[in-house]
Every structure is written in C-alpha cells, then in structure tokens.
Design an enzyme around this catalytic site. Structure first.
Site, mmCIF file in Angstrom:
data_model
loop_
_atom_site.group_PDB
_atom_site.id
_atom_site.type_symbol
_atom_site.label_atom_id
_atom_site.label_comp_id
_atom_site.label_asym_id
_atom_site.label_seq_id
_atom_site.Cartn_x
_atom_site.Cartn_y
_atom_site.Cartn_z
ATOM 1 N N SER A 173 0.846 -1.187 0.000
ATOM 2 C CA SER A 173 0.000 0.000 0.000
ATOM 3 C C SER A 173 0.882 1.238 0.000
ATOM 4 O O SER A 173 2.028 1.190 0.455
ATOM 5 C CB SER A 173 -0.894 0.014 1.242
ATOM 6 O OG SER A 173 -1.626 1.218 1.326
ATOM 7 N N GLY A 174 0.337 2.329 -0.470
ATOM 8 C CA GLY A 174 1.031 3.608 -0.391
ATOM 9 C C GLY A 174 0.321 4.553 0.556
ATOM 10 O O GLY A 174 0.689 5.713 0.684
ATOM 11 N N ASN A 175 -0.706 4.053 1.264
ATOM 12 C CA ASN A 175 -1.528 4.870 2.147
ATOM 13 C C ASN A 175 -0.909 4.908 3.548
ATOM 14 O O ASN A 175 -1.010 3.949 4.312
ATOM 15 C CB ASN A 175 -2.942 4.287 2.188
ATOM 16 C CG ASN A 175 -3.918 5.147 2.951
ATOM 17 O OD1 ASN A 175 -3.570 5.802 3.928
ATOM 18 N ND2 ASN A 175 -5.165 5.122 2.528
ATOM 19 N N ASP A 213 -8.106 -4.989 1.093
ATOM 20 C CA ASP A 213 -9.058 -4.200 0.333
ATOM 21 C C ASP A 213 -10.336 -4.151 1.148
ATOM 22 O O ASP A 213 -10.707 -5.138 1.801
ATOM 23 C CB ASP A 213 -9.310 -4.789 -1.061
ATOM 24 C CG ASP A 213 -9.918 -3.760 -2.007
ATOM 25 O OD1 ASP A 213 -9.620 -2.556 -1.857
ATOM 26 O OD2 ASP A 213 -10.688 -4.151 -2.888
ATOM 27 N N GLY A 240 -12.521 8.043 4.674
ATOM 28 C CA GLY A 240 -13.534 7.291 3.939
ATOM 29 C C GLY A 240 -14.966 7.637 4.293
ATOM 30 O O GLY A 240 -15.379 8.791 4.268
#
Length: 191
Positions: free
Chosen positions: A7-9, A68, A150
């Site tokens: 992930s890049g989050n 995910d 989110g």
C-alpha cells in the site's frame, strides 16, 4: 518478522501497525520501490487484495500482505462495494464519495450496510492466505464526527449511536472490519 504492506496509504499503515502491534512493517517506498501502483480492477475484495500483494511479492520475494475494503449498502444492491474508494469517479475525494452515497439513499428506508475487509497474505514461498472482517451497521442521514477517513462520518455500527468518525481510534480499532480481519491475521502469524 519483517512484513511488507502493499500500500502507499500512510494513514492505513499507522492503523495497521497498531492493529498488528508491530513496528516492523514496511511499505514499498520504505524499501526503495517508488510509485507502487496497482490497478484495482478485480471483481471482489479478495481479487484486489491478492492483486496488490502479488505485485509486491513479485518485486521482492518477501512476505507481503495487502487489504481491500468495501462498503456494501443493501438498498443500493450492495454498492459501492469494490468501488468504494472511487465511487464518485477517478481522483474523487472522501467527501465526494460520501455525498454521492447520501444522495442515492435520500429516499430509501432501508439504510443497512456493512463494511468488509479482506487481507491477502503471501508468504516467502508464494503461498496465499486470506482473512476477512465484517462490521454491520447503517448509513446515517447526515455526517457525524470529525474523522475524515472514507465513509466513517456516515457509518453507524450496530449497537451504537456513534459514527466511526465520532469514536476514538482505540474504540474504532476494537470493533472495525479492518481490526477484525487483522486480529485473524495476527493470530495466524502468532504475533
């Protein structure tokens, strides 16, 4: 044990480190892999989680995991589902996604929904394993709370009146879909 998180989050990495009680988790950029991008075009959360994990595993050959998450709203035929992150279109904001969802639910009586997270883990031998967490709840009519992550401002877990955005990080991490999936993953790894 060093684990790579596909992930890049960075916000998600902070949450994952807390949930796994481990600081020994690295993202692609931490090991010199820049611009790690994977097109999430799978039909299920499992497909997308595996796709991200496998892409990083192919580059490193090291133990890798990815997740995910999707929001499934009953009255909308389980949309946004796998498209939760880009529900309002490519390069949309969290706010854009929430606004679209609230508009679509405006005339609906049934606001029940659930969050699902699927973790894909690929070990050093290339074997894959999966862990799922589900949080049942409903979609509020208005945004509540200050958290900007989110759909947290509009998701009310069952048995509470608080949105996820109104909860402390500790409260959220005790009940969230990601926390439930991570707990199974943590037990699997004996962490």
């Amino acid at each position: 044990m060093e684990l790579l998180f596909a992930s890049g989050n960075k916000d998600k990495l902070i949450e994952v480190k807390k949930l796994l009680s481990s600081e020994d988790i690295k993202m692609p950029q931490d090991i010199g892999i820049t611009n790690f991008e994977v097109v999430e075009d799978g039909e299920t959360l499992k497909d997308n989680a595996y796709k991200k994990a496998y892409a990083l595993y192919k580059l490193t050959g090291k133990p890798v995991f990815s997740d995910d998450t999707g929001l499934f709203v009953k009255a909308l035929d389980n949309r946004p589902g796998v498209y939760s992150h880009r529900y309002a279109g490519e390069n949309c904001s969290y706010q854009d996604n929430r606004d679209k969802l609230l508009r679509e639910l405006k005339d609906k009586d049934d606001r029940s929904a659930c969050f699902k997270t699927v973790i894909a883990y690929i070990d050093e031998n290339g074997h894959d394993s999966y862990f799922e967490g589900i949080l049942e709840g409903s979609i509020s009519e208005i945004e509540k709370g200050s958290g900007e992550f989110g759909y947290d401002k509009i998701f009310i877990p069952t048995d509470t009146d608080l949105s996820l955005a109104q909860m402390t990080t500790e409260e959220k991490n005790q009940i969230s879909h990601r926390a439930r999936a991570m707990q199974k993953f943590k037990e699997f790894l004996n962490l």
